[in-house]
Design a protein around this motif. Structure first.
Motif, PDB file in Angstrom:
ATOM      1  N   ARG A   1       0.815  -1.209   0.000  1.00  0.00           N
ATOM      2  CA  ARG A   1       0.000   0.000   0.000  1.00  0.00           C
ATOM      3  C   ARG A   1       0.857   1.272   0.000  1.00  0.00           C
ATOM      4  N   GLN A   2       0.207   2.344  -0.480  1.00  0.00           N
ATOM      5  CA  GLN A   2       0.736   3.708  -0.370  1.00  0.00           C
ATOM      6  C   GLN A   2       2.123   3.864  -1.008  1.00  0.00           C
ATOM      7  N   ARG A   3       2.239   3.411  -2.227  1.00  0.00           N
ATOM      8  CA  ARG A   3       3.471   3.596  -2.985  1.00  0.00           C
ATOM      9  C   ARG A   3       3.201   4.513  -4.168  1.00  0.00           C
ATOM     10  N   THR A   4       4.193   5.320  -4.518  1.00  0.00           N
ATOM     11  CA  THR A   4       4.017   6.302  -5.578  1.00  0.00           C
ATOM     12  C   THR A   4       4.519   5.773  -6.911  1.00  0.00           C
ATOM     13  N   ALA A   5       3.925   6.315  -7.975  1.00  0.00           N
ATOM     14  CA  ALA A   5       4.364   5.976  -9.320  1.00  0.00           C
ATOM     15  C   ALA A   5       5.648   6.727  -9.636  1.00  0.00           C
TER      16      ALA A   5
ATOM     17  N   PHE B   1      -8.764  -6.370  -2.491  1.00  0.00           N
ATOM     18  CA  PHE B   1      -7.560  -6.633  -3.280  1.00  0.00           C
ATOM     19  C   PHE B   1      -7.781  -6.073  -4.679  1.00  0.00           C
ATOM     20  N   PRO B   2      -6.852  -5.239  -5.165  1.00  0.00           N
ATOM     21  CA  PRO B   2      -7.079  -4.574  -6.458  1.00  0.00           C
ATOM     22  C   PRO B   2      -6.969  -5.545  -7.622  1.00  0.00           C
ATOM     23  N   LYS B   3      -7.425  -5.071  -8.763  1.00  0.00           N
ATOM     24  CA  LYS B   3      -7.284  -5.844  -9.989  1.00  0.00           C
ATOM     25  C   LYS B   3      -5.833  -5.732 -10.446  1.00  0.00           C
ATOM     26  N   VAL B   4      -5.117  -6.852 -10.438  1.00  0.00           N
ATOM     27  CA  VAL B   4      -3.681  -6.860 -10.722  1.00  0.00           C
ATOM     28  C   VAL B   4      -3.442  -7.513 -12.075  1.00  0.00           C
ATOM     29  N   PRO B   5      -2.607  -6.898 -12.930  1.00  0.00           N
ATOM     30  CA  PRO B   5      -2.268  -7.551 -14.195  1.00  0.00           C
ATOM     31  C   PRO B   5      -1.656  -8.925 -13.940  1.00  0.00           C
ATOM     32  N   ALA B   6      -2.132  -9.908 -14.667  1.00  0.00           N
ATOM     33  CA  ALA B   6      -1.674 -11.279 -14.457  1.00  0.00           C
ATOM     34  C   ALA B   6      -0.186 -11.411 -14.772  1.00  0.00           C
ATOM     35  N   ALA B   7       0.514 -12.128 -13.923  1.00  0.00           N
ATOM     36  CA  ALA B   7       1.930 -12.388 -14.165  1.00  0.00           C
ATOM     37  C   ALA B   7       2.081 -13.335 -15.344  1.00  0.00           C
ATOM     38  N   PRO B   8       3.168 -13.245 -16.091  1.00  0.00           N
ATOM     39  CA  PRO B   8       3.382 -14.181 -17.203  1.00  0.00           C
ATOM     40  C   PRO B   8       3.323 -15.627 -16.708  1.00  0.00           C
ATOM     41  N   SER B   9       2.692 -16.480 -17.483  1.00  0.00           N
ATOM     42  CA  SER B   9       2.570 -17.884 -17.096  1.00  0.00           C
ATOM     43  C   SER B   9       3.746 -18.687 -17.636  1.00  0.00           C
ATOM     44  N   GLY B  10       3.900 -19.888 -17.104  1.00  0.00           N
ATOM     45  CA  GLY B  10       4.986 -20.741 -17.543  1.00  0.00           C
ATOM     46  C   GLY B  10       6.321 -20.289 -16.973  1.00  0.00           C
TER      47      GLY B  10
ATOM     48  N   SER C   1      13.173   2.017   6.638  1.00  0.00           N
ATOM     49  CA  SER C   1      12.330   2.686   5.649  1.00  0.00           C
ATOM     50  C   SER C   1      11.526   3.839   6.223  1.00  0.00           C
ATOM     51  N   GLY C   2      11.301   3.820   7.552  1.00  0.00           N
ATOM     52  CA  GLY C   2      10.463   4.842   8.169  1.00  0.00           C
ATOM     53  C   GLY C   2       8.978   4.598   7.973  1.00  0.00           C
ATOM     54  N   ILE C   3       8.608   3.467   7.360  1.00  0.00           N
ATOM     55  CA  ILE C   3       7.201   3.151   7.100  1.00  0.00           C
ATOM     56  C   ILE C   3       6.650   2.333   8.256  1.00  0.00           C
ATOM     57  N   LYS C   4       5.543   2.778   8.809  1.00  0.00           N
ATOM     58  CA  LYS C   4       4.919   2.049   9.915  1.00  0.00           C
ATOM     59  C   LYS C   4       4.237   0.798   9.393  1.00  0.00           C
ATOM     60  N   ASP C   5       4.497  -0.331  10.035  1.00  0.00           N
ATOM     61  CA  ASP C   5       3.912  -1.605   9.632  1.00  0.00           C
ATOM     62  C   ASP C   5       2.537  -1.743  10.278  1.00  0.00           C
ATOM     63  N   LYS C   6       1.523  -1.227   9.609  1.00  0.00           N
ATOM     64  CA  LYS C   6       0.169  -1.231  10.152  1.00  0.00           C
ATOM     65  C   LYS C   6      -0.408  -2.638  10.151  1.00  0.00           C
ATOM     66  N   GLN C   7      -1.194  -2.897  11.156  1.00  0.00           N
ATOM     67  CA  GLN C   7      -1.864  -4.185  11.276  1.00  0.00           C
ATOM     68  C   GLN C   7      -3.325  -4.049  10.872  1.00  0.00           C
ATOM     69  N   GLY C   8      -3.994  -5.191  10.680  1.00  0.00           N
ATOM     70  CA  GLY C   8      -5.413  -5.183  10.361  1.00  0.00           C
ATOM     71  C   GLY C   8      -5.731  -4.694   8.963  1.00  0.00           C
ATOM     72  N   LEU C   9      -4.810  -4.866   8.022  1.00  0.00           N
ATOM     73  CA  LEU C   9      -5.042  -4.424   6.649  1.00  0.00           C
ATOM     74  C   LEU C   9      -5.939  -5.431   5.921  1.00  0.00           C
ATOM     75  N   PRO C  10      -6.537  -5.003   4.824  1.00  0.00           N
ATOM     76  CA  PRO C  10      -7.326  -5.956   4.021  1.00  0.00           C
ATOM     77  C   PRO C  10      -6.472  -7.135   3.571  1.00  0.00           C
ATOM     78  N   ASP C  11      -7.145  -8.221   3.211  1.00  0.00           N
ATOM     79  CA  ASP C  11      -6.459  -9.446   2.833  1.00  0.00           C
ATOM     80  C   ASP C  11      -5.475  -9.201   1.691  1.00  0.00           C
ATOM     81  N   ARG C  12      -4.260  -9.771   1.839  1.00  0.00           N
ATOM     82  CA  ARG C  12      -3.202  -9.726   0.834  1.00  0.00           C
ATOM     83  C   ARG C  12      -2.712  -8.304   0.550  1.00  0.00           C
ATOM     84  N   GLN C  13      -2.805  -7.446   1.554  1.00  0.00           N
ATOM     85  CA  GLN C  13      -2.231  -6.113   1.452  1.00  0.00           C
ATOM     86  C   GLN C  13      -1.241  -5.926   2.603  1.00  0.00           C
ATOM     87  N   VAL C  14      -0.089  -5.360   2.299  1.00  0.00           N
ATOM     88  CA  VAL C  14       0.960  -5.163   3.297  1.00  0.00           C
ATOM     89  C   VAL C  14       1.496  -3.743   3.171  1.00  0.00           C
TER      90      VAL C  14
END
Length: 267
Positions: free
Chosen positions: A90-94, A132-141, A158-171
């Motif tokens: 979560r919370q990463r910039t482009a 969980f967001p819609k993620v482009p599928a990783a290449p298969s094989g 990193s200075g990033i707080k490791d929050k707990q209780g996030l939605p499934d499969r989000q860190v």
């Protein structure tokens, strides 16, 4: 003449100046060391980005902490993506450093059964942050990936707080040790920041830009400023003393001029 220096006001002023001088000198050296660290880091990044690519398992292993000197080294790995255990950060910039979204982390299970975490890149956050967001599928094989080796993120480095209780499969952090808890395979320490993939796949996340290693920052200028400030303290003290002496001399001269001349004695 200089008795006024023993007054309470001047004693306090002198003591404050004596304290400020070493403090400012120390702050100058602190900024200077930060400048040296930035220059050394820029050189390390440049050297490691230019170095020949090596298999990732030459530089790290399960439970291993990536050495600082190995960060940003170009590494390769071959295996199959395990999309079932994919997570987003979560919370990463482009690359524009303004748009907020997710990094996509997908374990790559190598031919020897070990896994390495691959940061496949950035995607936009969307409107619903609770799912969980819609993620482009990783290449298969079988896939061969090339990327920059990075050290596991912690709150400390990193200075990033490791929050707990996030939605499934989000860190919040990219940490191979945390992701290893959900995998059955041994996981190499650190992670790979993807730069190239074969096959590439279609509609993949936006690649993470190369780390900026061109600028040195303002630390050297700050160091010089602090040292100039420390030199300015005794100079300022001398200027104030001379002004005080001049003002006192002027006051005595004015006082002597204002005194009436004594009348001549009557014989």
């Amino acid at each position: 003449m200089y008795r006024f220096l023993l007054s309470r006001q001047w004693v306090i002023l002198t003591l404050v100046g004596l304290v400020l001088i070493p403090v400012m000198i120390r702050l100058g050296f602190w900024q200077f060391h930060r400048h040296e660290h930035r220059v050394a880091q820029n050189q390390l990044i440049a050297d490691n980005l230019d170095a020949r690519a090596v298999p990732v398992d030459r530089l790290t292993g399960p439970g291993h902490t990536v050495a600082y000197d190995d960060m940003w080294r170009t590494v390769t790995a071959k295996g199959r993506y395990d999309s079932r255990h994919e997570v987003v950060v979560r919370q990463r910039t482009a690359s524009d450093e303004q748009s907020i979204g997710y990094y996509v982390l997908t374990p790559l299970v190598m031919d020897d059964g070990r896994a390495v975490v691959v940061n496949r890149g950035w995607i936009a956050a969307g409107n619903d942050l609770t799912r969980f967001p819609k993620v482009p599928a990783a290449p298969s094989g079988e896939v061969t990936v090339t990327g920059r080796l990075k050290r596991d993120e912690t709150t400390g480095n990193s200075g990033i707080k490791d929050k707990q209780g996030l939605p499934d499969r989000q860190v919040m952090l990219i940490n191979s040790g945390q992701l290893a808890k959900s995998l059955s395979q041994p996981v190499l320490g650190g992670y790979v920041e993807l730069t190239k993939s074969s096959p590439k796949g279609s509609g993949q996340p936006e690649g993470v830009p190369e780390p900026d290693h061109s600028g040195i920052g303002p630390h050297m200028a700050y160091a010089i400023q602090w040292w100039l400030f420390s030199a300015g303290v005794p100079i300022g003290w001398v200027i104030l003393v001379r002004r005080e002496l001049r003002d006192r001399a002027a006051a005595r001269a004015a006082e002597s001029r204002s005194e009436p001349e004594p009348e001549p004695a009557v014989v």
